[in-house]
Design a protein around this motif. Structure first.
Motif, mmCIF file in Angstrom:
data_model
loop_
_atom_site.group_PDB
_atom_site.id
_atom_site.type_symbol
_atom_site.label_atom_id
_atom_site.label_comp_id
_atom_site.label_asym_id
_atom_site.label_seq_id
_atom_site.Cartn_x
_atom_site.Cartn_y
_atom_site.Cartn_z
ATOM 1 N N ASP A 125 0.819 -1.271 0.060
ATOM 2 C CA ASP A 125 -0.196 0.048 -0.014
ATOM 3 C C ASP A 125 0.874 1.191 0.067
ATOM 4 O OD1 ASP A 125 -2.424 1.630 0.192
ATOM 5 O OD2 ASP A 125 -2.657 1.333 2.429
ATOM 6 N N TRP A 126 1.962 1.335 0.766
ATOM 7 C CA TRP A 126 2.880 2.513 0.955
ATOM 8 C C TRP A 126 3.619 2.687 -0.198
ATOM 9 C CZ3 TRP A 126 3.528 6.262 4.448
ATOM 10 C CH2 TRP A 126 4.526 7.031 4.471
ATOM 11 N N PHE A 127 3.787 1.631 -1.045
ATOM 12 C CA PHE A 127 4.707 1.760 -2.207
ATOM 13 C C PHE A 127 3.776 1.644 -3.562
ATOM 14 C CE2 PHE A 127 8.373 0.461 0.485
ATOM 15 C CZ PHE A 127 8.933 1.680 0.425
ATOM 16 N N SER A 153 -4.666 -1.148 5.395
ATOM 17 C CA SER A 153 -4.346 -1.330 3.821
ATOM 18 C C SER A 153 -4.979 -2.312 3.107
ATOM 19 C CB SER A 153 -2.884 -1.520 3.866
ATOM 20 O OG SER A 153 -1.981 -0.533 4.322
ATOM 21 N N ARG A 156 -7.029 -1.272 0.478
ATOM 22 C CA ARG A 156 -6.453 -0.798 -0.654
ATOM 23 C C ARG A 156 -5.736 -1.438 -1.501
ATOM 24 N NH1 ARG A 156 -6.516 3.293 3.238
ATOM 25 N NH2 ARG A 156 -4.748 2.341 3.854
ATOM 26 N N ILE B 221 10.984 8.142 4.513
ATOM 27 C CA ILE B 221 10.666 7.057 3.291
ATOM 28 C C ILE B 221 9.881 7.375 2.313
ATOM 29 C CG2 ILE B 221 10.709 4.779 2.568
ATOM 30 C CD1 ILE B 221 11.822 3.793 5.642
ATOM 31 N N PRO B 222 10.104 7.709 1.170
ATOM 32 C CA PRO B 222 8.953 8.315 0.534
ATOM 33 C C PRO B 222 7.928 7.262 0.036
ATOM 34 C CG PRO B 222 11.009 8.440 -1.053
ATOM 35 C CD PRO B 222 11.469 8.117 0.511
ATOM 36 N N SER B 223 6.753 7.469 0.206
ATOM 37 C CA SER B 223 5.796 6.405 -0.332
ATOM 38 C C SER B 223 5.613 6.930 -2.157
ATOM 39 C CB SER B 223 4.301 6.890 -0.087
ATOM 40 O OG SER B 223 3.863 7.945 -0.138
ATOM 41 N N PHE B 224 5.052 5.744 -2.702
ATOM 42 C CA PHE B 224 4.845 6.140 -4.168
ATOM 43 C C PHE B 224 3.319 5.970 -4.561
ATOM 44 C CE2 PHE B 224 9.229 5.239 -3.413
ATOM 45 C CZ PHE B 224 10.052 6.089 -4.180
ATOM 46 N N PRO B 225 2.900 6.537 -5.506
ATOM 47 C CA PRO B 225 3.413 7.821 -5.732
ATOM 48 C C PRO B 225 3.445 8.779 -4.689
ATOM 49 C CG PRO B 225 1.194 7.427 -6.789
ATOM 50 C CD PRO B 225 1.573 6.241 -6.075
ATOM 51 N N ASN B 228 0.187 10.597 -3.439
ATOM 52 C CA ASN B 228 -1.016 9.783 -3.091
ATOM 53 C C ASN B 228 -1.283 10.054 -1.658
ATOM 54 O OD1 ASN B 228 -2.920 7.806 -3.008
ATOM 55 N ND2 ASN B 228 -1.421 6.152 -3.175
ATOM 56 N N ARG B 231 -3.533 6.045 1.050
ATOM 57 C CA ARG B 231 -2.479 4.892 1.041
ATOM 58 C C ARG B 231 -2.082 4.583 2.383
ATOM 59 N NH1 ARG B 231 1.051 7.946 3.350
ATOM 60 N NH2 ARG B 231 1.945 9.731 2.573
ATOM 61 N N ALA B 232 -1.217 3.647 2.909
ATOM 62 C CA ALA B 232 -0.937 3.430 4.120
ATOM 63 C C ALA B 232 -0.657 4.700 5.291
ATOM 64 C CB ALA B 232 0.180 2.531 4.341
ATOM 65 N N GLU B 233 -1.035 4.739 6.125
ATOM 66 C CA GLU B 233 -0.509 6.074 6.892
ATOM 67 C C GLU B 233 0.781 6.185 7.114
ATOM 68 O OE1 GLU B 233 -2.280 6.920 10.511
ATOM 69 O OE2 GLU B 233 -4.294 7.131 9.734
ATOM 70 N N SER B 234 1.262 5.018 7.325
ATOM 71 C CA SER B 234 2.987 4.880 7.938
ATOM 72 C C SER B 234 3.189 3.494 7.440
ATOM 73 C CB SER B 234 3.136 5.214 9.223
ATOM 74 O OG SER B 234 2.240 4.295 9.960
#
Lengths: 255, 255
Positions: A125-127, A153, A156, B221-225, B228, B231-234
């Protein structure tokens, strides 16, 4: 007031055979249930203490049942029950034709630990990874420990179950297939693509022998120092998955 | 044959107050105990089934007690007891003067989940990180769930407990202090050094307010996109720790 039958029904859903029979599962806690209320998943009924209902507006098509803290404890699977329990419909996610092969896709080969599966769903989900393909022997996504570990997650990311060898043999030939292996090549020296399948193996056995010939690029996360023999034998499956996903995204988006 | 007192003693060590009183802890399973036998940790006694003793030579200074599978079950903390249980001495790791500030050091600010701490110790071991500094409110390293989750890495990483604010104020001024934060800067655009302290925050609260001013570089740590919102909060604390450690090592060793 909860009937004995309701208590029995809710607790029965801890077991896969009853989830399969009734096509329902359980999610607990304010944060998780609040996220699920905003998701595509269909909530059938909410059991919560008065204070939780006071703080939330629930749509009319969802049955609501006010319970005491003591009753909540009787139906909860958590050591410390947390205000609310939702009963949800298991969606029909078997539509393999919706899988987007232009994105990264995780392939889980017999992940057994519920915490690992939940964590991997959260990583996906994060990526921005939308699909996860699991072997039929991977732990069930609707196992309460998996549901809780996804931290929302689950709403999603689409998780499919299938026989992996057949699946991987049938995907388009131009889709790269990666696998994480201790006998792989340093991930930092390999070409990584913006799409493809990344196979993560079982916690103790790794990737099954019959899947190995289907992997085009075997990836290793190097330990440091590299020639150090006296160190951890391996990384946990969800940890390896996270480092690999982060590296694919870093490279492709050339951060 | 195990006495009632022995059973009571071993099971009492699940609780920190008894571990603190007797300065002993328990480790279970063939793989873990076999690794500990080769480590600096001092094993006091081994309880195992006959077949385990047949396959292992145990040094004379370790007391050995053959038990039945049924007896093993009575002293085990695992759902499925596994051949052997070792009783070990808690080492005196409070020697802060042995910390090597030329290496990376992990700083754990109130990690509460035993699985997370065990996994972080295993990550440190994989990446050649020798020292972990924990706040006094971090879960105890000798908690049986932590011991099991380290998969043997407990024997190679030194875990210290202290009051973090004072500790971080007293370290040499030239040691970089990093922290992982959702409000941090993209880790891939930041300068990373081969040594320094990396602070990982609590699973739900993150890094404590009083430690924030001590952080020189805040890492995300950037999420992708990246933009967005849905997506997951963390990421889980141990997952974030793993990705950050991998990136430090990749950069510094310029893979």
């Amino acid at each position: 007031m909860l009937s004995k039958n309701t208590i029995k029904y809710i607790t029965s859903l801890k077991q896969k055979k009853f989830r399969d029979e009734f096509r329902q599962f359980v999610a607990e806690g304010d944060k998780l249930v609040s996220e699920l209320l905003l998701s595509y998943l269909k909530i059938v009924e909410i059991f919560a203490v008065k204070e939780w209902f006071s703080a939330h507006n629930i749509a009319g098509n969802i049955k609501v049942t006010e319970v005491t803290a003591f009753e909540l404890e009787r139906i909860s699977g958590l050591t410390t029950p947390n205000l609310v329990i939702a009963l949800l419909e298991i969606p029909d996610n078997e539509k393999f034709e919706t899988i987007n092969f232009d994105n990264l896709i995780l392939v889980l080969d017999e992940i057994k630990d519920p915490g690992n599966l939940g964590t991997i769903i959260r990583i996906a989900d994060w990526f921005g990874i939308k699909d996860i393909i699991c072997s039929n022997h991977t732990v069930d996504i609707y196992n309460p420990k998996v549901v809780q570990a996804t931290m929302g997650s689950i709403a999603r990311v689409i998780v499919h179950y299938t026989e992996l060898t057949t699946f991987l043999k049938e995907i388009p030939k131009n889709i790269p297939v990666y696998g994480t292996l201790l006998s792989g090549e340093n991930i930092y020296t390999q070409d990584l693509t913006k799409n493809g399948m990344i196979i993560i193996g079982n916690e103790s056995k790794g990737i099954s022998g019959e899947l190995l010939p289907l992997i085009k690029t075997k990836l290793l996360i190097p330990s440091f120092p590299e020639n150090n023999e006296s160190r951890a034998e391996s990384l946990n499956a969800s940890i390896a998955c996270a480092i690999v996903c982060a590296e694919f995204k870093r490279r492709v988006f050339s951060c």
